[in-house]
Design a protein around this motif. Structure first.
Motif, PDB file in Angstrom:
ATOM      1  N   ALA A 179       4.471  -0.620   3.342  1.00 55.59           N
ATOM      2  CA  ALA A 179       5.173  -0.727   4.558  1.00 55.59           C
ATOM      3  C   ALA A 179       4.376  -0.599   5.809  1.00 55.59           C
ATOM      4  CB  ALA A 179       6.241   0.657   4.369  1.00 55.59           C
ATOM      5  N   GLU A 180       2.986  -0.062   5.644  1.00 58.37           N
ATOM      6  CA  GLU A 180       2.372  -0.021   7.068  1.00 58.37           C
ATOM      7  C   GLU A 180       1.061  -0.908   6.730  1.00 58.37           C
ATOM      8  OE1 GLU A 180       0.723   4.060   6.933  1.00 58.37           O
ATOM      9  OE2 GLU A 180       2.787   4.865   7.075  1.00 58.37           O
ATOM     10  N   GLU A 194       1.377  -7.911   0.263  1.00 60.51           N
ATOM     11  CA  GLU A 194       2.339  -6.894   0.458  1.00 60.51           C
ATOM     12  C   GLU A 194       3.012  -6.545  -0.659  1.00 60.51           C
ATOM     13  OE1 GLU A 194       6.119  -5.726   3.329  1.00 60.51           O
ATOM     14  OE2 GLU A 194       5.219  -7.599   3.622  1.00 60.51           O
ATOM     15  N   TYR A 249      -4.751   5.393   1.226  1.00 57.77           N
ATOM     16  CA  TYR A 249      -3.444   6.055   0.347  1.00 57.77           C
ATOM     17  C   TYR A 249      -3.696   6.562  -0.766  1.00 57.77           C
ATOM     18  CZ  TYR A 249      -1.441   3.693   4.709  1.00 57.77           C
ATOM     19  OH  TYR A 249      -1.090   3.289   5.657  1.00 57.77           O
ATOM     20  N   ALA A 302      -6.832   0.250   3.185  1.00 57.26           N
ATOM     21  CA  ALA A 302      -5.878   0.811   2.575  1.00 57.26           C
ATOM     22  C   ALA A 302      -6.154   1.846   1.538  1.00 57.26           C
ATOM     23  CB  ALA A 302      -4.819  -0.222   1.792  1.00 57.26           C
ATOM     24  N   ALA A 325       4.907   6.802  -4.164  1.00 52.85           N
ATOM     25  CA  ALA A 325       5.321   7.051  -3.014  1.00 52.85           C
ATOM     26  C   ALA A 325       4.398   6.508  -2.010  1.00 52.85           C
ATOM     27  CB  ALA A 325       5.710   8.315  -2.517  1.00 52.85           C
ATOM     28  N   ALA A 326       3.052   6.779  -2.120  1.00 53.43           N
ATOM     29  CA  ALA A 326       1.805   6.125  -1.366  1.00 53.43           C
ATOM     30  C   ALA A 326       1.820   4.615  -1.323  1.00 53.43           C
ATOM     31  CB  ALA A 326       0.537   6.876  -1.869  1.00 53.43           C
ATOM     32  N   ARG A 385       4.426   2.476  -1.729  1.00 53.08           N
ATOM     33  CA  ARG A 385       5.323   2.259  -0.872  1.00 53.08           C
ATOM     34  C   ARG A 385       5.008   2.170   0.312  1.00 53.08           C
ATOM     35  NH1 ARG A 385       8.356   4.775  -4.896  1.00 53.08           N
ATOM     36  NH2 ARG A 385       8.671   6.613  -3.320  1.00 53.08           N
ATOM     37  N   GLN A 386       4.547   3.461   0.804  1.00 49.30           N
ATOM     38  CA  GLN A 386       3.889   3.671   2.205  1.00 49.30           C
ATOM     39  C   GLN A 386       2.676   2.523   2.710  1.00 49.30           C
ATOM     40  OE1 GLN A 386       2.323   7.471   3.111  1.00 49.30           O
ATOM     41  NE2 GLN A 386       2.259   7.164   5.183  1.00 49.30           N
ATOM     42  N   THR A 387       1.997   2.189   1.706  1.00 50.90           N
ATOM     43  CA  THR A 387       0.986   1.239   1.943  1.00 50.90           C
ATOM     44  C   THR A 387       1.571  -0.230   2.319  1.00 50.90           C
ATOM     45  OG1 THR A 387      -0.628   2.240   0.459  1.00 50.90           O
ATOM     46  CG2 THR A 387      -1.241   0.247   0.791  1.00 50.90           C
ATOM     47  N   PRO A 393       1.688  -1.881  -3.754  1.00 58.85           N
ATOM     48  CA  PRO A 393       2.348  -0.617  -4.376  1.00 58.85           C
ATOM     49  C   PRO A 393       1.635  -0.473  -5.523  1.00 58.85           C
ATOM     50  CG  PRO A 393       4.107  -1.788  -3.238  1.00 58.85           C
ATOM     51  CD  PRO A 393       2.808  -2.622  -3.140  1.00 58.85           C
TER      52      PRO A 393
END
Length: 149
Positions: A52-53, A13, A83, A80, A45-46, A48-50, A17
């Motif tokens: 988070a998901e 995790e 992303y 992933a 941003a991608a 962070r989204q990666t 990013p």
């Protein structure tokens, strides 16, 4: 086993990013020679989204009993690539040339970003991934060796 699983989930995790950002930057530099600020911001941003998901997906997998795990954490990380791929597609970057095996194994990875190992995501993931794999293998052997009741 649980401590190794938690350590791997935390490390993945935390690494996602920066991996997304590096992936976008590497492909952009190869294609265009530079990374403009808009693409850099989209990559961040991608990333962070990666985390988070995909992070929770990895954690859920590693929290599952080893005999019930239907995939691997590295497979989830390989998924992933969508992303950074989305960022690169939005920036107009054309797909890269890949060998037939990579095209067959990862048809949606048009920028050849799928990591072959945890170390390809972040070198620090290599040891924690190895420790988790060894702990999982030991647990599996303990449960399933002949004569074990």
């Amino acid at each position: 086993m649980e401590a190794h699983a938690a350590a791997l989930a935390d490390a993945i995790e935390a690494a996602l990013p920066a991996w997304v950002e590096r992936s976008v930057e590497r492909v952009m530099r190869a294609w265009k020679g530079e990374v403009d600020e808009g693409v850099r911001a989209a990559a961040a941003a991608a990333g962070r989204q990666t985390a988070a998901e995909v992070g929770p997906q990895v954690r859920a997998l590693l929290d599952t009993d080893i005999d019930a795990q239907q995939t691997t954490p590295l497979s989830l990380v390989r998924g992933a690539v969508r992303y950074p791929t989305a960022v690169l597609l939005a920036a107009g970057v054309p797909p890269v040339m890949r060998d037939e095996q990579q095209e067959r194994l990862f048809p949606e990875d048009v920028y050849d970003l799928a990591p072959a190992s945890f170390a390809d995501v972040d070198p620090d993931l290599a040891d924690v991934g190895l420790a988790w794999g060894a702990a999982k293998a030991f647990e599996h052997l303990q449960r399933h060796k002949v004569g074990n009741e």
